[in-house]
Design an enzyme around this catalytic site. Structure first.
Site, short mmCIF file in Angstrom:
data_model
loop_
_atom_site.label_atom_id
_atom_site.label_comp_id
_atom_site.label_asym_id
_atom_site.label_seq_id
_atom_site.Cartn_x
_atom_site.Cartn_y
_atom_site.Cartn_z
N ASP A 100 0.94 -1.01 0.01
CA ASP A 100 -0.12 -0.18 0.04
C ASP A 100 0.57 1.37 -0.18
OD1 ASP A 100 0.68 0.93 3.02
OD2 ASP A 100 -0.35 -0.75 3.51
N HIS A 115 8.47 -5.28 -1.59
CA HIS A 115 7.90 -6.22 -2.21
C HIS A 115 6.69 -5.51 -3.28
CE1 HIS A 115 7.84 -9.25 1.34
NE2 HIS A 115 8.90 -9.40 0.50
N CYS A 142 -0.12 -0.87 -22.74
CA CYS A 142 1.19 -0.11 -21.78
C CYS A 142 1.22 1.39 -22.50
CB CYS A 142 2.48 -0.77 -22.10
SG CYS A 142 3.77 0.24 -21.64
N ASN A 208 5.33 -5.01 17.86
CA ASN A 208 4.40 -6.02 17.24
C ASN A 208 3.36 -6.24 18.24
OD1 ASN A 208 3.94 -7.15 14.70
ND2 ASN A 208 4.11 -9.16 15.48
N ALA A 226 -0.08 -1.25 16.82
CA ALA A 226 1.06 0.06 16.11
C ALA A 226 0.63 1.25 16.52
CB ALA A 226 0.91 -0.46 14.77
P1 OAD Z 1 1.58 -10.94 8.55
O1 OAD Z 1 0.27 -11.12 8.12
O2 OAD Z 1 2.44 -12.31 8.17
O3 OAD Z 1 1.94 -10.55 9.89
C1 OAD Z 1 1.33 -9.22 10.60
C2 OAD Z 1 1.96 -9.24 11.73
O4 OAD Z 1 1.22 -7.93 12.38
C3 OAD Z 1 1.44 -10.18 12.91
O5 OAD Z 1 2.70 -10.50 13.75
C4 OAD Z 1 0.29 -9.42 13.75
O6 OAD Z 1 0.63 -10.03 15.04
C5 OAD Z 1 0.83 -8.15 13.62
N1 OAD Z 1 -0.15 -7.27 13.92
C6 OAD Z 1 -1.48 -7.46 13.76
N2 OAD Z 1 -2.23 -6.31 13.87
C7 OAD Z 1 -1.28 -5.50 14.43
C8 OAD Z 1 -1.46 -4.13 14.99
N3 OAD Z 1 -2.81 -3.54 14.88
N4 OAD Z 1 -0.20 -3.56 15.57
C9 OAD Z 1 0.80 -4.22 15.50
N5 OAD Z 1 1.01 -5.24 14.85
C10 OAD Z 1 -0.08 -6.05 14.49
O7 OAD Z 1 2.23 -9.72 7.41
P2 OAD Z 1 3.61 -9.43 7.01
O8 OAD Z 1 4.64 -10.09 8.16
O9 OAD Z 1 3.71 -8.19 6.74
O10 OAD Z 1 4.49 -10.88 0.90
O11 OAD Z 1 3.89 -10.61 5.76
C11 OAD Z 1 5.07 -10.46 5.07
C12 OAD Z 1 4.79 -10.61 3.59
O12 OAD Z 1 3.92 -12.03 3.62
C13 OAD Z 1 4.02 -9.68 3.01
O13 OAD Z 1 4.74 -8.59 2.54
C14 OAD Z 1 3.25 -10.62 1.78
C15 OAD Z 1 3.02 -11.73 2.48
O14 OAD Z 1 2.83 -12.87 1.71
C16 OAD Z 1 4.11 -10.60 -0.63
O15 OAD Z 1 2.91 -10.75 -0.97
C17 OAD Z 1 5.31 -10.93 -1.25
#
Ligand code: OAD
Length: 240
Positions: A100, A115, A142, A208, A226
């Site tokens: 985003d 990403h 395009c 987190n 957050a």
């Molecule tokens: P995840 O969905 O795997 O993890 C989100 C994390 O944010 C979790 O540890 C939640 O506990 C935490 N969380 C949720 N709500 C929150 C809040 N309000 N405040 C703080 N923390 C909170 O997402 P990512 O780790 O970003 O890749 O995932 C990594 C990648 O996996 C993404 O970029 C995407 C996905 O597949 C691609 O699409 C290439």
């Protein structure tokens, strides 16, 4: 062993953000209960093979996500990080896994999307990228080369190489502090940054909702939403 550094010793900061930072703006995370990967299989929508097999499904999925992010607003965590970017005199790089544009809409400038970005379309015919707010499902041409049907979401899919890795590792090499915010630590190479940082003596902090998969690698962890923990930390670091 803990990498002890006083706030006053910190000059260069690398911040990694993930879906948790945008959750309170109303964007689904990936791995929480009810998250995106519970509703859709990665193999169906987030691999080059899926796109080759069923481009309609993949393009529709990303068209919907592109539309959704344009309906939401940055939250207090995005604004706090933008404030840090504006006021921090030392080195700073915000590496986001998020596709985003909420960090930049909040005003962050020292930012890198490892990403990819929802609001970009990538032409696989001429390799140009274009700002894209509409849909791709109808196979538009395009704007640069005019070839129809070759625009794809500018998203790094599983099995593809994340963007700007050299820049990220160079920043990690110079860092005094690495902060991971709102990411589950499930996806490499981003999940490995904390370990790389620690091995170089960089202090590491996790913000987190809950312990991430690599939480034992962090010198310090603070758990909470957050929109609460990020502004509090930014306030602390800017006050020195
Ligand atoms: P995840 O969905 O795997 O993890 C989100 C994390 O944010 C979790 O540890 C939640 O506990 C935490 N969380 C949720 N709500 C929150 C809040 N309000 N405040 C703080 N923390 C909170 O997402 P990512 O780790 O970003 O890749 O995932 C990594 C990648 O996996 C993404 O970029 C995407 C996905 O597949 C691609 O699409 C290439």
């Amino acid at each position: 062993m803990t990498n002890e550094r006083k706030v006053t010793d910190i000059k260069n900061i690398v911040i990694l953000t993930g879906a948790g930072v945008s959750a309170e703006s109303g964007i689904d995370t990936f791995r929480s209960a009810g998250g995106l990967w519970e509703k859709h299989r990665v193999e169906d929508v987030a691999t080059p093979e899926a796109f080759a097999r069923d481009p309609d499904l993949v393009l529709r999925f990303y068209d919907m996500r592109r539309e959704r992010i344009q309906e939401v607003l940055p939250n207090a965590a995005h604004h706090a990080l933008a404030c840090l970017d504006a006021e921090w005199k030392g080195g700073l790089l915000i590496v986001t896994q998020n596709v985003d544009d909420l960090h930049e809409r909040a005003g962050a400038r020292r930012l890198l999307h490892m990403h990819g970005e929802h609001l970009n379309a990538w032409c696989t015919a001429c390799d140009q990228r274009h700002v894209w707010r509409g849909t791709l499902f109808e196979r538009p041409s395009c704007p640069a080369c005019g070839v129809p049907g070759q625009l794809r979401p500018d998203i790094v899919w599983f099995g593809e190489m994340p963007y700007r890795m050299e820049e990220i590792y160079a920043a990690l090499n110079r860092a005094d502090l690495f902060v991971s915010i709102g990411t589950s630590g499930a996806v490499y190479p981003a999940a490995g940054f904390v370990r790389d940082a620690r091995e170089q003596g960089v202090r590491t902090l996790e913000l987190n909702l809950e312990p991430s998969q690599g939480s034992h690698w962090f010198d310090e962890s603070r758990y909470g939403a957050a929109t609460e923990v990020v502004p509090a930390w930014v306030d602390e670091i800017l006050r020195g």
